[in-house]
Scaffold this active site. Structure first.
Site, PDB file in Angstrom:
ATOM      1  CD  GLU A 135      -2.937  -1.177   1.914  1.00  0.00           C
ATOM      2  OE1 GLU A 135      -2.477  -0.601   3.342  1.00  0.00           O
ATOM      3  OE2 GLU A 135      -4.140  -1.793   2.440  1.00  0.00           O
ATOM      4  CG  HIS A 168      -8.318  -0.062   2.787  1.00  0.00           C
ATOM      5  ND1 HIS A 168      -7.712   0.647   2.067  1.00  0.00           N
ATOM      6  CD2 HIS A 168      -7.357  -1.231   3.698  1.00  0.00           C
ATOM      7  CE1 HIS A 168      -6.253   0.293   2.290  1.00  0.00           C
ATOM      8  NE2 HIS A 168      -6.370  -0.572   3.510  1.00  0.00           N
TER       9      HIS A 168
END
Length: 237
Positions: A135, A168
């Site tokens: 990420e 997410h």
């Protein structure tokens, strides 16, 4: 943005959707249903990280030529301070969500990851280490870094943080993801070392796992004792 970065993003997207092929394949191989998601998540995340690191290898070898990077000693200090900054930003955002926006704490995305890790213990490595590294490469180095060459810090951090939240699938806690994104982006800009926000991110995810998996029962037990004590005191008064 460099062509290579587009290919890296494509690898990351392919990893996110690889379950449509990988999960049925594991079912056919007879993997227990409770372990399938965790097993394929581990395979896909680790494979994606290896491929992306291989693609970034030339840049990693030349990173020492960047004279703007802080020293190693300063990087360690920023990494330690960055952990506290990340936690502070998350706490402040959580308090704003609760007291101003009326959003209750607790992330569905986090709950799902914890449930998977309980069934497949080695998946914790993905959640605590592999995931944060990927990420930070995607959202800070590539997306934020590319935007920051054209726009100011706030716009670049905001856009990259919104994409961070979208991946997410947790728009309910958009403020928390935005606060975390700004913190990690600041650490990256300030130090010019991606390892600094990676360490802060890894520390946050690791603590969540420790609390949710290893200390959850003890915390619930403590809460019951506190509620019992409060009821007794309330009865006496």
């Amino acid at each position: 943005m460099k062509i290579k970065y587009w290919w890296i993003i494509l690898v990351y997207i392919a990893m996110q959707f690889s379950g449509f092929i990988g999960i049925p394949a594991l079912k056919e191989l007879g993997v227990p249903r409770s372990q399938i998601i965790g097993m394929w998540g581990t395979i896909s995340f680790v494979a994606a990280l290896i491929i992306i690191l291989f693609m970034l290898a030339p840049e990693m070898r030349n990173r020492h030529r960047n004279s703007e990077r802080v020293s190693r000693g300063a990087a360690v200090g920023w990494a330690i301070g960055g952990i506290f900054m990340a936690y502070a930003s998350q706490i402040i955002a959580s308090l704003i969500e609760l007291n101003v926006l009326g959003i209750q704490p607790g992330s569905e995305n986090t709950k799902q990851l914890v449930d998977i890790a309980k069934h497949v213990p080695y998946f914790m490595v993905v959640t605590a280490i592999v995931g944060p590294i990927l990420e930070e490469i995607i959202f800070r180095k590539i997306i934020f870094g590319s935007l920051n060459k054209r726009f100011n810090f706030i716009i670049s951090a905001l856009i990259s943080s919104l994409i961070f939240a979208a991946v997410h699938n947790d728009f309910k806690h958009l403020l928390i993801y935005t606060a975390m994104g700004f913190t990690f982006a600041f650490l990256y800009v300030r130090t010019k070392r991606l390892l600094v926000p990676i360490m802060a991110h890894v520390a946050m995810n690791t603590l969540v796992l420790i609390v949710q998996i290893f200390l959850a029962d003890k915390i619930q037990e403590m809460e019951k004792h506190i509620e019992t004590a409060q009821s007794i005191i309330g009865g006496l008064l």
